[in-house]
Motif scaffolding. Structure first.
Motif, PDB file in Angstrom:
ATOM      1  N   ALA A 166      36.325 199.173  85.689  1.00 27.62           N
ATOM      2  CA  ALA A 166      37.769 198.938  85.688  1.00 27.62           C
ATOM      3  C   ALA A 166      38.133 197.877  84.657  1.00 27.62           C
ATOM      4  O   ALA A 166      37.445 196.874  84.517  1.00 27.62           O
ATOM      5  CB  ALA A 166      38.233 198.500  87.068  1.00 27.62           C
ATOM      6  N   ASP A 167      39.228 198.114  83.938  1.00 28.98           N
ATOM      7  CA  ASP A 167      39.690 197.096  82.991  1.00 28.98           C
ATOM      8  C   ASP A 167      40.836 196.280  83.565  1.00 28.98           C
ATOM      9  O   ASP A 167      41.349 195.363  82.916  1.00 28.98           O
ATOM     10  CB  ASP A 167      40.092 197.725  81.653  1.00 28.98           C
ATOM     11  CG  ASP A 167      41.209 198.754  81.787  1.00 28.98           C
ATOM     12  OD1 ASP A 167      41.839 198.816  82.864  1.00 28.98           O
ATOM     13  OD2 ASP A 167      41.456 199.488  80.817  1.00 28.98           O
ATOM     14  N   PHE A 193      39.974 202.265  83.529  1.00 24.04           N
ATOM     15  CA  PHE A 193      40.935 202.593  84.574  1.00 24.04           C
ATOM     16  C   PHE A 193      41.336 201.307  85.298  1.00 24.04           C
ATOM     17  O   PHE A 193      40.688 200.262  85.146  1.00 24.04           O
ATOM     18  CB  PHE A 193      40.345 203.597  85.574  1.00 24.04           C
ATOM     19  CG  PHE A 193      39.206 203.061  86.408  1.00 24.04           C
ATOM     20  CD1 PHE A 193      39.427 202.507  87.657  1.00 24.04           C
ATOM     21  CD2 PHE A 193      37.886 203.114  85.930  1.00 24.04           C
ATOM     22  CE1 PHE A 193      38.374 202.015  88.419  1.00 24.04           C
ATOM     23  CE2 PHE A 193      36.825 202.634  86.682  1.00 24.04           C
ATOM     24  CZ  PHE A 193      37.068 202.070  87.932  1.00 24.04           C
ATOM     25  N   ALA A 194      42.404 201.386  86.073  1.00 27.43           N
ATOM     26  CA  ALA A 194      42.838 200.248  86.882  1.00 27.43           C
ATOM     27  C   ALA A 194      42.515 200.531  88.342  1.00 27.43           C
ATOM     28  O   ALA A 194      42.718 201.647  88.828  1.00 27.43           O
ATOM     29  CB  ALA A 194      44.330 199.998  86.702  1.00 27.43           C
ATOM     30  N   ALA A 195      42.001 199.532  89.030  1.00 24.90           N
ATOM     31  CA  ALA A 195      41.706 199.643  90.452  1.00 24.90           C
ATOM     32  C   ALA A 195      42.806 198.957  91.245  1.00 24.90           C
ATOM     33  O   ALA A 195      43.212 197.844  90.915  1.00 24.90           O
ATOM     34  CB  ALA A 195      40.351 199.008  90.764  1.00 24.90           C
ATOM     35  N   ILE A 196      43.296 199.634  92.271  1.00 28.81           N
ATOM     36  CA  ILE A 196      44.274 199.030  93.179  1.00 28.81           C
ATOM     37  C   ILE A 196      43.641 198.975  94.557  1.00 28.81           C
ATOM     38  O   ILE A 196      43.353 200.009  95.168  1.00 28.81           O
ATOM     39  CB  ILE A 196      45.587 199.831  93.227  1.00 28.81           C
ATOM     40  CG1 ILE A 196      46.212 199.927  91.832  1.00 28.81           C
ATOM     41  CG2 ILE A 196      46.573 199.177  94.204  1.00 28.81           C
ATOM     42  CD1 ILE A 196      47.516 200.716  91.790  1.00 28.81           C
ATOM     43  N   PHE A 223      44.250 205.480  87.442  1.00 28.92           N
ATOM     44  CA  PHE A 223      44.208 204.531  88.559  1.00 28.92           C
ATOM     45  C   PHE A 223      43.283 205.064  89.635  1.00 28.92           C
ATOM     46  O   PHE A 223      43.319 206.254  89.968  1.00 28.92           O
ATOM     47  CB  PHE A 223      45.600 204.355  89.174  1.00 28.92           C
ATOM     48  CG  PHE A 223      46.541 203.521  88.351  1.00 28.92           C
ATOM     49  CD1 PHE A 223      46.605 202.151  88.522  1.00 28.92           C
ATOM     50  CD2 PHE A 223      47.352 204.117  87.404  1.00 28.92           C
ATOM     51  CE1 PHE A 223      47.470 201.385  87.765  1.00 28.92           C
ATOM     52  CE2 PHE A 223      48.228 203.367  86.642  1.00 28.92           C
ATOM     53  CZ  PHE A 223      48.297 201.982  86.818  1.00 28.92           C
ATOM     54  N   THR A 224      42.453 204.183  90.188  1.00 27.60           N
ATOM     55  CA  THR A 224      41.687 204.518  91.385  1.00 27.60           C
ATOM     56  C   THR A 224      42.168 203.610  92.506  1.00 27.60           C
ATOM     57  O   THR A 224      42.108 202.382  92.386  1.00 27.60           O
ATOM     58  CB  THR A 224      40.173 204.332  91.172  1.00 27.60           C
ATOM     59  OG1 THR A 224      39.738 205.168  90.093  1.00 27.60           O
ATOM     60  CG2 THR A 224      39.408 204.716  92.433  1.00 27.60           C
ATOM     61  N   ILE A 225      42.674 204.225  93.573  1.00 28.85           N
ATOM     62  CA  ILE A 225      43.166 203.476  94.730  1.00 28.85           C
ATOM     63  C   ILE A 225      42.009 203.345  95.718  1.00 28.85           C
ATOM     64  O   ILE A 225      41.407 204.355  96.112  1.00 28.85           O
ATOM     65  CB  ILE A 225      44.359 204.187  95.399  1.00 28.85           C
ATOM     66  CG1 ILE A 225      45.310 204.774  94.345  1.00 28.85           C
ATOM     67  CG2 ILE A 225      45.075 203.240  96.336  1.00 28.85           C
ATOM     68  CD1 ILE A 225      45.903 203.778  93.384  1.00 28.85           C
ATOM     69  N   ILE A 226      41.712 202.108  96.099  1.00 27.90           N
ATOM     70  CA  ILE A 226      40.482 201.855  96.865  1.00 27.90           C
ATOM     71  C   ILE A 226      40.758 201.165  98.199  1.00 27.90           C
ATOM     72  O   ILE A 226      41.495 200.178  98.266  1.00 27.90           O
ATOM     73  CB  ILE A 226      39.514 200.978  96.041  1.00 27.90           C
ATOM     74  CG1 ILE A 226      39.160 201.680  94.716  1.00 27.90           C
ATOM     75  CG2 ILE A 226      38.244 200.670  96.837  1.00 27.90           C
ATOM     76  CD1 ILE A 226      38.342 200.808  93.761  1.00 27.90           C
ATOM     77  N   CYS A 227      40.180 201.717  99.267  1.00 27.89           N
ATOM     78  CA  CYS A 227      40.079 201.009 100.548  1.00 27.89           C
ATOM     79  C   CYS A 227      38.669 201.256 101.078  1.00 27.89           C
ATOM     80  O   CYS A 227      37.885 201.951 100.444  1.00 27.89           O
ATOM     81  CB  CYS A 227      41.160 201.452 101.537  1.00 27.89           C
ATOM     82  SG  CYS A 227      41.006 203.134 102.132  1.00 27.89           S
ATOM     83  N   THR A 228      38.340 200.706 102.209  1.00 32.91           N
ATOM     84  CA  THR A 228      36.951 200.728 102.665  1.00 32.91           C
ATOM     85  C   THR A 228      36.413 202.147 102.857  1.00 32.91           C
ATOM     86  O   THR A 228      35.362 202.510 102.324  1.00 32.91           O
ATOM     87  CB  THR A 228      36.796 199.940 103.977  1.00 32.91           C
ATOM     88  OG1 THR A 228      37.243 198.595 103.770  1.00 32.91           O
ATOM     89  CG2 THR A 228      35.332 199.912 104.428  1.00 32.91           C
TER      90      THR A 228
END
Length: 248
Positions: free
Chosen positions: A197-198, A178-181, A79-84
């Motif tokens: 990302a899948d 990977f999954a992006a959140i 998982f990759t957790i993403i914010c600005t």
């Protein structure tokens, strides 16, 4: 006859106590203060509203589906957790999703974080995690580094994690499968497609930055830290229950 029966019952009792003790020892591999904080998160799910829970279950279903197809526990789910800015919420998300996987014994979960741009791991977010029992130590070799590097540790039996602000495409992060959140609305809007990302999930949180420099700063960061922790613990609790139901 009675003596033999008493011996058997005593043996079974001691065996059960030994198993229980072993289970608790395995669970309590987080640092003690972090373990206590985590126990609190695991009993805080009533604070999550119904609509939010349905969104979180989508992440849980993603994990469950992959786990059911995996041949062994050595395979990972990234998982990759993403914010600005990869400064506050994405780091909090990375930490708590990983700890939640440890807490519930969901093997193979690897969490990362990134932004649409790089700034710095905000010291207020660092302090909030430290108050929760996470050990974060600055490893930057010189003072004044605008983007310091931290070493994170959650327990003696777990590997340390290197944390700093970076773009989500950074070489340290997964490039595919990977999954992006997305944990902020701006990143969700400005990054509709996450390369490699899948799966992509939008779980926005209010930015604790709104309280920077105010008397409520510490309270706001602690609240956001607890909220993100609670919601990602809910995800892993849901996965644990799904996997158990499917086995039975």
């Amino acid at each position: 006859m009675k003596t033999s029966k008493l011996f058997i019952l005593s043996f079974l009792f001691l065996s059960c106590m030994s198993f229980k003790s072993s289970f608790q020892t395995d669970k309590n591999t987080l640092f003690p203060r972090l373990q206590s904080y985590s126990d609190g998160l695991a009993s805080n799910f009533e604070t999550i509203d119904k609509e939010r829970k349905e969104k979180l279950k989508e992440i849980g279903d993603y994990i469950t589906k992959i786990k059911q197809k995996q041949n062994n526990d050595s395979e990972t789910i990234d998982f990759t957790i993403i914010c600005t800015h990869n400064s506050r919420r994405s780091h909090l998300g990375q930490v708590w999703l990983q700890i939640a996987a440890y807490y519930y014994g969901i093997d193979g979960i690897q969490t990362f974080s990134g932004g649409t741009e790089a700034t710095a791991f905000n010291p207020r977010a660092v302090a909030a995690l430290q108050r929760a029992g996470v050990k974060l130590e600055k490893t930057t070799a010189f003072e004044g580094d605008e983007n310091p590097v931290y070493s994170m540790s959650v327990g003696k039996s777990y590997s340390k994690t290197v944390m700093f602000s970076k773009k989500y495409t950074h070489k340290q992060n997964p490039k595919k499968d990977f999954a992006a959140i997305m944990v902020c609305s701006d990143a969700d809007k400005n990054c509709p497609l996450v390369l490699g990302a899948d799966a992509r999930f939008a779980i926005p949180f209010e930015d604790p930055k709104v309280s920077d420099g105010t008397p409520s700063e510490t309270q706001t960061y602690d609240e956001r830290c607890k909220q993100i922790g609670t919601e990602f613990f809910f995800v892993m609790d849901y996965v644990k229950k799904q996997l158990y139901q499917n086995k039975n």
